[in-house]
Enzyme design. Structure first.
Site, PDB file in Angstrom:
ATOM      1  N   LYS A 143       0.849  -1.195   0.000  1.00 30.27           N
ATOM      2  CA  LYS A 143       0.000   0.000   0.000  1.00 30.27           C
ATOM      3  C   LYS A 143       0.886   1.247   0.000  1.00 30.27           C
ATOM      4  O   LYS A 143       1.897   1.288   0.705  1.00 30.27           O
ATOM      5  CB  LYS A 143      -0.923  -0.009   1.223  1.00 30.27           C
TER       6      LYS A 143
ATOM      7  N   SER B 212      -9.755   2.635   2.930  1.00 27.67           N
ATOM      8  CA  SER B 212      -8.859   3.302   2.017  1.00 27.67           C
ATOM      9  C   SER B 212      -7.987   2.351   1.191  1.00 27.67           C
ATOM     10  O   SER B 212      -7.511   2.736   0.114  1.00 27.67           O
ATOM     11  CB  SER B 212      -7.931   4.232   2.804  1.00 27.67           C
TER      12      SER B 212
ATOM     13  N   SER C 252      -9.889   0.224   7.040  1.00 25.85           N
ATOM     14  CA  SER C 252      -9.283   0.329   5.709  1.00 25.85           C
ATOM     15  C   SER C 252      -8.665  -0.956   5.183  1.00 25.85           C
ATOM     16  O   SER C 252      -8.308  -1.036   4.008  1.00 25.85           O
ATOM     17  CB  SER C 252      -8.211   1.423   5.704  1.00 25.85           C
TER      18      SER C 252
END
Lengths: 99, 500, 503
Positions: free
Chosen positions: C79, C154, C178
């Site tokens: 990420k 997210s 997330s």
């Protein structure tokens, strides 16, 4: 019932150094008003005898021995600098006095 | 800058009672920074004492320096403070380019030390107990230099350069409660308080506490209230006070300036003021306003510090003696008269003299140099004596005098040379060729030369007219450019007269 | 070779260590897949140009007889919130476009040390603020199950990358869901470890007291294997838990084969149902509870009276901490610099840069957080929110006196359409209602697939939560449930995902 006004949003934008446009100030005033109304209920249950929790896991004393470690080179320090001169970061003029 | 109207100090004191307060920042002499393992060093190349943490790079996290905590606890104890069972960190949020994260990690609700008291003795023997509200740990900011303007001033500069070497250096901020009752002693008390705090820091070995380097910085709060009024007046906070002498002058100036405003029916603005060493005045800085909303909140990246009774008691047992007690002891050990000792205290020179004696000088020699020649130069330059020369160099000079290598007069030149940055005393002696000529052969040759020019002198000496020696000694000293020991010249001359 | 990409990380690792497949082959297969499908999915912001070289290094070490980590040679998607030295790290923001970190995040460093191959950086909502990845400054990620829908957020990029078989393993960060909510909407597995269980050093901070890095995978065992690589104490993170941990992979393996569901007390939170919960999500959840009962588990209704305040507390604490954490993006030391028209002071440059560099959601939360902390409002907002946090912890403590784990749907609905809620921040915030309590209390949570919702055929996730430090319990139980569900279906859920353009 909301206390969020355009003046308050403007003040908050200045505190957080964001040059919001007039349109943004207008829409944020509305949105923040709604959000604040929906989250203000935290004070309903937050009575005086309830202690605050700032850290989810209660630990203490994460201390570091006073021993010098690896440092960055000046080149690494400045590698992402938007502007530099003589090994230092350059910023445009500062208005007002030093803090 | 418009010149402020000021009232005479005496008149100001007649009308108003001054109330003082101090925030003293001390940089701790740890090996590494407060929250990172970068070296805590002065004078390095710009932006080299830096880890990703000190630059606030994305993803970085702070970790507390254990030694900084110990130093802070020791300092707190020496200030007579309670040490917090649980101490925690907070973020103080404001934007400024010398701060890499645009928040400062400091302490708010739970400082490491609180509720202390410091004994301060003035020249006339009056003793004050300055109440300490708290001493808390925090991090220093980077250093800005301003370019494109005049004299490095922020006003008119077109750009600023930032060096973050100092960012993250551990600081302890010592905050007093309001100090009442200082009256006409207020300026002297201000200076004496800062001097005592400095002595404490030095005696603990936690900081070099050199004001000219910014190791120790003082913000002086001054407010006045009309005689008989209970309510405190509006205070100003004077910054940039970089010597003990300036602390005294700045407080005196603020009392006089505020008194003039109040007497004329004006009001004091709550603001930061900047001290100007050159003019001996202060000027307005940022007004305190609603914009100063620092939005403190508990620092989520750091855990509370719980020092534990055992550590606190251990550090307490290792404390050096309190300055007041130590002063009484030193005065005895050094054999100074009251006047001599007071001179030393007033000059803020105790630590320097201690260190000079420790480096091998006699107490009297150390006192003589520090309160004499060095203080004289310091006064001329408007700086603290301690900033000019190291105790080791003073001791080395004193030892050269003791060994007969230097006369007092030559030693003064050596001191001047060291202060001018010409090197160690020995280097100055060598470079300037200042050593006393101790070669008897050279002296005898000079004596013979002088006698040749004034042949009647030997006769006079033989007749017992000893004062006649003066002319020859003078001539020899002149020939040797002052670098002869006059007593030895006299000895040699009299020997000469006796031989013939 | 394309079958390589459908293997779990554990299966691929077995082939790698047996010498049946090389790390170069495994890496190339995934790079090919990215080239084929990521134009549609947009899971990646950056694909590594050194991954094959790194893989070659692993193959050489293995050929030389070196004893490598079990997962050595397995590709890993990272990420973009995690900083990396070999690829830019932007946290999905324009303000950090092109930013190169001089150090690797601890989790990345540990993954590299284990021989995992970092193949790219995945898309995310800007600074991890969002539940849909639509707030990325670089365009949204698309859900591999239906490209018109959100992949969650997210960490939509990491979840989509794993769901689209672009990587078998990914790293995520979870501040309010997330990792778990994207797992829910993409039919994958995501774990938010106990706060302090995995180092945050090098994770670009959103809300420091809530953020936790964790694994994103297609199976429970894979998540456990990755957790063991990245977890454990890190002296660079003061909030890192110093005690050592048991192996999560061992717990997952025990769960796969053992009888861990028998006698297990499973709590169901009264407050997590009804209004706002999609019927198909509730139906799959009810079926899963029935399955658990059938396996000998006991279902206990839990009253968590303060959970209804969790979202409110979260949207005070998160913006407050974020407003401070994001203050460093000021154009001085790194990142974007924008000069206002007609020049100006450094303050003007900072304000112009932040105006241009931050997206609307980031600005909204910074302003909200600044408000929550400002003098006069602190006690009512931030202070109260911290007290709610205490009350939620007490609710959890009371619950875990009665039950071993708490179960809930991972999110109230299946994936919604891209654009559907982008202008309705409140609706977006309510999406996190089930995941937020775990972040506030610091307890671990996992989301595993629990079937497709009948009405839209989209994935749903089961969330399990355990007491702080009992992450191993989650893996044990989740692996057992996963095995039961899959044996009931006769296949994995992810195998039902559409093929995408790559096939």
């Amino acid at each position: 019932m909301s206390e969020i006004t355009p003046e308050l949003v403007t003040h908050l934008a200045s505190l957080s150094r964001i040059d919001l446009s007039p349109d943004e100030i207008a829409s944020l005033t509305t949105e923040l008003g709604q959000i604040v109304d929906s989250i203000a209920k935290v004070s309903e249950v937050a009575t005086a005898e309830v202690p605050a929790t700032s850290h989810p896991i209660p630990l203490t004393n994460a201390l570091r021995a006073d021993v010098v470690g690896e440092t960055l080179t000046q080149e690494q320090v400045l590698q992402n600098a938007p502007e530099q001169q003589d090994g230092k970061f350059v910023v445009t003029a500062i208005l007002g006095e030093e803090q | 800058m418009a010149k402020d109207k000021i009232l005479s100090f005496e008149r100001a004191l007649e009308l108003f009672e001054p109330v003082l307060g101090f925030e003293v920042h001390i940089e701790l002499g740890t090996k590494t920074k407060m929250f990172s393992s970068a070296p805590n060093e002065f004078g390095s190349e710009p932006n080299t004492n830096i880890t990703p943490v000190d630059l606030g790079l994305p993803g970085t996290l702070p970790v507390v320096n254990e030694q900084a905590v110990r130093y802070s606890i020791s300092l707190g104890l020496a200030l007579g403070c309670e040490i917090a069972e649980t101490s925690s960190f907070a973020r103080k949020n404001y934007f400024y380019p010398d701060m890499t994260k645009n928040y400062q990690i400091t302490q708010s609700d739970q400082p490491i030390a609180y509720d202390g008291s410091v004994e301060v003795e003035l020249a006339d023997g009056t003793i004050y107990h300055v109440p300490i509200e708290r001493a808390h740990m925090e991090e220093d900011a980077g250093k800005l230099t301003h370019v494109g303007g005049s004299a490095g001033r922020i006003q008119g500069a077109s750009a600023s350069l930032v060096d973050y070497n100092r960012a993250g250096v551990p600081l302890v901020e010592i905050v007093t409660r309001p100090i009442f009752g200082a009256e006409h002693n207020a300026p002297e008390l201000a200076k004496a308080y800062v001097a005592v705090v400095r002595e404490i820091a030095i005696s603990l070995g936690i900081s070099e506490a050199r004001m000219e380097r910014g190791n120790l910085r003082c913000d002086a709060n001054v407010s006045l209230r009309p005689r008989g009024q209970e309510k405190l007046g509006t205070r100003t906070e004077t910054k940039n006070v970089n010597s003990l002498r300036s602390v005294e002058r700045a407080v005196r100036y603020e009392i006089q300036r505020q008194a003039a405003i109040l007497e004329a029916g004006g009001t004091i603005t709550q603001e930061t003021r900047h001290w100007h060493e050159d003019t001996g005045t202060t000027s307005a800085g940022r007004p305190k306003s609603d914009a100063d909303d620092y939005r403190y909140f508990p620092e989520p990246d750091l855990l509370p510090v719980v020092p534990g009774r055992e550590l606190i008691e251990q550090l307490r047992s290792e404390l050096p003696e309190a300055p007041a007690a130590r002063n009484r002891r030193l005065k005895g050990e050094w054999g100074f008269t009251d006047l001599e000792f007071q001179d030393v205290v007033n000059g803020g020179l105790l630590a320097e003299i201690s260190a000079t004696v420790a480096a091998g000088a006699t107490a009297q020699a150390a006192r003589k140099w520090w309160t004499g020649e060095i203080s004289r130069i310091a006064n001329t330059q408007g700086v603290d004596a301690a900033s000019l020369i190291s105790p080791e160099n003073v001791a080395a000079t004193a030892k050269l005098v003791e060994a007969g290598t230097l006369t007092d007069k030559l030693a003064r030149q050596v001191i001047e040379g060291v202060i001018a940055g010409e090197g160690s005393p020995q280097e100055v002696v060598d470079a300037r060729g200042l050593a006393v000529v101790s070669d008897d052969g050279a002296l005898i040759a000079a004596i013979d030369e002088a006698l040749a020019a004034q042949p009647d002198i030997l006769e006079k000496l033989r007749e017992g007219k000893v004062q006649a020696a003066g002319a020859v000694i003078g001539a020899v000293m002149k020939a040797m450019k002052g670098q002869a020991d006059a007593a030895r010249v006299r000895e040699l001359l009299l020997e000469r007269a006796a031989q013939a | 070779m394309s079958e390589l990409i459908r293997l779990s990380a554990a299966e691929l690792a077995a082939k790698l260590s047996a010498g049946e497949v090389s790390a170069v082959e495994a890496t190339q297969a995934h790079l090919d897949r990215i080239a084929a499908v990521d134009g549609d999915v947009h899971a990646f912001l950056h694909v590594s140009d050194s991954a094959l070289e790194t893989a070659r290094g692993i193959d050489e070490r293995r050929a030389a007889g070196e004893q490598l980590h079990e997962l050595a040679g397995v590709p890993l998607a990272v990420k973009d919130v995690l900083v990396t030295t070999d690829m830019p790290s932007t946290s999905g923001s324009k303000i950090l476009e092109g930013y190169m970190s001089p150090f690797d995040a601890t989790v990345v460093e540990r993954a590299r040390a284990a021989g995992l191959i970092a193949i790219g950086k995945t898309n995310m909502d800007e600074f991890a603020m969002g539940s849909s990845t639509e707030h990325s400054a670089y365009g949204p990620t698309h859900n591999p199950w239906d490209l018109t829908r959100i992949p969650g957020g997210s960490g939509g990029g990491s979840a989509a990358a794993v769901a689209a078989f672009e990587a078998p393993l990914a790293l995520g960060s979870d501040t309010g869901g997330s990792i778990r909510q994207p797992a829910h909407v993409t039919g994958t597995v995501g774990v938010k470890p106990t706060y302090g269980g995995v180092s945050r050093y090098g994770s670009i901070a959103l809300a420091s007291s809530l953020d936790q890095v964790g694994p994103v995978t297609r199976t429970v065992l894979d998540a456990a294997l990755l957790h063991d690589v990245i977890g454990g104490h890190d002296a660079r993170d003061s909030t890192s838990i110093p005690e050592s941990w048991v192996l999560m992979a061992a717990a997952a393996r025990e769960g796969q084969s053992g009888e861990v569901l028998k006698g297990l007390r499973v709590g169901v939170v009264k407050q997590f149902s009804g209004e706002g919960f999609q019927a198909g999500v509730e139906q799959r959840f009810a079926e899963t509870l029935t399955l658990l009962q059938g396996a000998g588990a006991e279902i206990v209704e839990i009253d968590a009276p303060h959970f209804e305040y969790a979202v409110a507390a979260y949207y005070l604490i998160l913006p407050a901490e974020a407003s401070s954490n994001l203050a460093r993006y000021d154009s001085v030391r790194f990142g974007l610099r924008v000069h206002p028209q007609g020049g100006g002071t450094v303050e003007d440059v900072m304000a112009a840069t932040r105006e241009a560099g931050f997206g609307p959601e980031v600005k909204r939360r910074i302003i909200l957080g600044t408000y929550a902390l400002s003098s006069g409002y602190y006690d009512a907002y931030y202070g109260s929110a911290q007290k709610v946090r205490t009350l939620i912890q007490r609710d959890f403590n009371a619950a875990f006196e009665q039950v071993d784990v708490i179960a809930s749907p991972s999110a109230p609905t299946t994936a919604f359409k891209l654009g559907e809620r982008i202008n309705d921040p409140l609706a977006m915030y309510l999406n996190d209602i089930t995941t937020i309590p775990a972040n506030l209390a610091g307890v671990p949570g996992i989301s595993i697939p629990m079937g497709l919702a009948p009405e839209d055929g989209l994935p749903t996730g089961l969330q399990l939560m355990a007491p702080a430090r009992a992450d191993d319990r989650l893996y044990r139980v989740a692996a057992a449930i996963e095995a039961r569900l899959e044996s009931g279906w006769g296949h994995t859920l992810i195998s039902q995902a559409p093929a995408l353009g790559g096939k």
